[in-house]
Each structure stands twice: as structure tokens, then as C-alpha cells.
Write a protein that holds these residues in place. Structure first.
Motif, PDB file in Angstrom:
ATOM      1  N   PRO A 289       1.487   5.302   1.021  1.00 30.97           N
ATOM      2  CA  PRO A 289       1.096   6.159   2.153  1.00 30.97           C
ATOM      3  C   PRO A 289      -0.081   7.061   1.804  1.00 30.97           C
ATOM      4  O   PRO A 289      -0.294   7.418   0.633  1.00 30.97           O
ATOM      5  CB  PRO A 289       2.361   6.976   2.426  1.00 30.97           C
ATOM      6  CG  PRO A 289       3.476   6.199   1.811  1.00 30.97           C
ATOM      7  CD  PRO A 289       2.884   5.522   0.617  1.00 30.97           C
ATOM      8  N   ASP A 290      -0.838   7.467   2.813  1.00 27.40           N
ATOM      9  CA  ASP A 290      -1.921   8.421   2.598  1.00 27.40           C
ATOM     10  C   ASP A 290      -1.354   9.711   2.025  1.00 27.40           C
ATOM     11  O   ASP A 290      -0.286  10.179   2.437  1.00 27.40           O
ATOM     12  CB  ASP A 290      -2.632   8.722   3.925  1.00 27.40           C
ATOM     13  CG  ASP A 290      -3.386   7.507   4.467  1.00 27.40           C
ATOM     14  OD1 ASP A 290      -3.697   6.613   3.664  1.00 27.40           O
ATOM     15  OD2 ASP A 290      -3.631   7.471   5.689  1.00 27.40           O
ATOM     16  N   GLY A 291      -2.071  10.289   1.072  1.00 27.75           N
ATOM     17  CA  GLY A 291      -1.624  11.531   0.457  1.00 27.75           C
ATOM     18  C   GLY A 291      -0.779  11.350  -0.777  1.00 27.75           C
ATOM     19  O   GLY A 291      -0.362  12.332  -1.392  1.00 27.75           O
ATOM     20  N   THR A 292      -0.513  10.082  -1.156  1.00 25.13           N
ATOM     21  CA  THR A 292       0.259   9.850  -2.380  1.00 25.13           C
ATOM     22  C   THR A 292      -0.536  10.339  -3.592  1.00 25.13           C
ATOM     23  O   THR A 292      -1.719  10.024  -3.722  1.00 25.13           O
ATOM     24  CB  THR A 292       0.558   8.351  -2.540  1.00 25.13           C
ATOM     25  OG1 THR A 292       1.312   7.895  -1.407  1.00 25.13           O
ATOM     26  CG2 THR A 292       1.361   8.092  -3.806  1.00 25.13           C
TER      27      THR A 292
ATOM     28  N   GLU B 111      -2.389  10.679  -7.093  1.00 24.40           N
ATOM     29  CA  GLU B 111      -3.094   9.632  -7.826  1.00 24.40           C
ATOM     30  C   GLU B 111      -2.317   9.113  -9.028  1.00 24.40           C
ATOM     31  O   GLU B 111      -2.497   7.979  -9.447  1.00 24.40           O
ATOM     32  CB  GLU B 111      -4.465  10.159  -8.281  1.00 24.40           C
ATOM     33  CG  GLU B 111      -5.425  10.440  -7.134  1.00 24.40           C
ATOM     34  CD  GLU B 111      -6.796  10.852  -7.637  1.00 24.40           C
ATOM     35  OE1 GLU B 111      -6.965  10.911  -8.888  1.00 24.40           O
ATOM     36  OE2 GLU B 111      -7.683  11.116  -6.819  1.00 24.40           O
TER      37      GLU B 111
ATOM     38  N   THR C 102       0.841  -1.196   0.000  1.00 23.62           N
ATOM     39  CA  THR C 102       0.000   0.000   0.000  1.00 23.62           C
ATOM     40  C   THR C 102       0.875   1.243   0.000  1.00 23.62           C
ATOM     41  O   THR C 102       1.955   1.263   0.583  1.00 23.62           O
ATOM     42  CB  THR C 102      -0.909   0.028   1.237  1.00 23.62           C
ATOM     43  OG1 THR C 102      -0.103  -0.057   2.415  1.00 23.62           O
ATOM     44  CG2 THR C 102      -1.886  -1.145   1.209  1.00 23.62           C
TER      45      THR C 102
END
Length: 234
Positions: free
Chosen positions: A69-72, A74, A67
């Protein structure tokens, strides 16, 4: 996430002291100008020729971080879209032994479910899959990855005396896929396939491999707790 996974593994059997290889971060990458020093280039080249050992060795633990990281952003391709990670996750699944009394040393980092281990993929099939994946430089990387994967699979299975794929939830399609690499296993003596969901179709494919004489040294085949009827037994 990786630290939490390592701590969880330590609670079972992962050693408190270990050498850890993190792909990309553990290799000498190019600087801002796109260059490596001669020493870095030599180290990088040597690493690429042997780094598969960190993935395929039966006694080494693998932590799969699939997965982002958050904020990657799009536009950044995910794990399953990229060529190198696809190949490396396939290496992890090749020959680590899974039995009921212990699971293969593979951890799915940050996942809410246990690692779902796929059947080994034959070199030509993985080459076709890799051709559809993203690489930093596909023209340079794809031929190298395909050649390295082929060499890795051939050498690994040629020497393997035991393969254990027990209690993985495998169905007939998984055994059929395994049968594509079993002819490479000329030294195989023990094959563990118990506590899966194998039926007649998978056993028919396996019988053809046996009849070819490809696994002439096989001494022990364990199949209990599958769903094999009379046709499969025959």
C-alpha cells in the motif's frame, strides 16, 4: 484492490459465492506477547501442512497482490524479497491449465498488465532461490518451506495427466526450465505448448527428456504456432 480484482473476475467466470483463503490473515498468528493458545497452535500447525492446496490446485483461482500500500515504510521488504510469497507465487504457476480458449485462473491484483506466468521451478532450484529471500525466522521457516515445496511438487506432478502452457509468450529458456520438472511427470498424457515462441534450443532440451523415457505415457503434444524450424522438428 483485491475487491476490485474479485469483481472483475466475477464478470468472467469466478463464482459469486466462494470460500476465500488469505494467507497470514486466515491463519492464527501470535498475540502481542508472541504466544498462541494451544488451540490456535494446533490450527496453525495443521494449516501449514496443507495450505499449499489453495495455491497449486488447478481449479482454484489465485489473486496475487504483489504491491504494498501507499505509505508503507521503505524498510518493509517487498513481495519479491520475501520467502513465503516467492514460494506461493511459484506454486500458483505449477499446474493450472492455460489454453487459448481460457486463461489460467490467476489474477494480478492492481497490475496494469496481464499476469506473466513463469515456467515451473524444480525443487532444488527454488530452494536456492528461497535461501536468498527474507523470512520472519529464517532458521525456522526456510527448512520447512523447502521441505513443503519439494513434497508439493513431487506429489502434484506425479499425478498430473495434463499440463497446459499455451499462449504464454514462453521462449526457449522457459521450456528448458520446464524440462527440469518434466521427469517428475510419470503420468503425463497431454502437454500443450502451442502459441509460444519456442525454437530449436528448447526443443532439443525437450527431446532429451523424451529420450530418457521419463514421460512414457505421453500421448499428445501440441506445438503449433511456435517458431520451430527443421532442426527443432527433427
Amino acid at each position: 484492490m483485491l475487491a476490485e480484482a474479485i469483481e472483475a473476475a466475477e464478470a468472467e467466470r469466478f463464482p459469486s459465492e466462494a470460500a476465500i483463503f488469505i494467507d497470514y490473515a486466515s491463519l492464527c498468528q501470535k498475540d502481542a506477547s508472541g504466544q498462541r493458545t494451544p488451540e490456535e497452535a494446533a490450527a496453525f500447525s495443521a494449516s501449514l501442512s496443507t495450505m499449499q492446496l489453495w495455491y497449486v490446485h488447478a481449479l482454484l483461482t489465485a489473486f496475487l497482490t504483489r504491491t504494498l500500500p501507499d505509505g508503507t515504510p521503505e524498510h518493509v521488504p517487498g513481495y519479491a524479497d520475501r520467502g513465503w510469497p516467492t514460494c506461493e507465487s511459484a506454486w500458483v504457476a505449477l499446474a493450472k491449465v492455460s489454453r487459448v480458449i481460457f486463461r489460467a485462473p490467476v489474477w494480478e491484483v492492481g497490475a496494469t498488465t496481464a499476469y506473466a506466468r513463469p515456467a515451473p521451478v524444480a525443487p532444488d532450484a527454488l530452494a536456492r532461490l528461497l535461501a536468498r529471500k527474507r523470512f520472519t525466522s529464517k532458521k525456522a521457516d526456510l527448512p520447512m518451506v523447502v521441505e513443503l515445496n519439494t513434497r508439493t511438487i513431487l506429489s502434484l506432478f506425479a499425478d498430473a495427466e495434463e499440463l497446459g502452457y499455451a499462449k504464454l509468450g514462453w521462449r526457449d529458456a522457459d521450456l528448458v526450465q520446464l524440462c527440469e520438472v518434466l521427469p517428475l511427470c510419470s503420468a503425463l498424457r497431454r502437454l500443450m505448448l502451442y502459441e509460444n515462441v519456442l525454437k530449436e534450443a528448447g526443443l532439443q532440451a525437450f527431446a532429451k527428456v523424451c529420450a530418457s523415457g521419463a514421460m512414457a505415457k505421453l500421448e499428445r503434444l501440441v506445438l503449433y504456432k511456435n517458431q520451430i524450424g527443421d532442426v527443432g522438428c527433427t
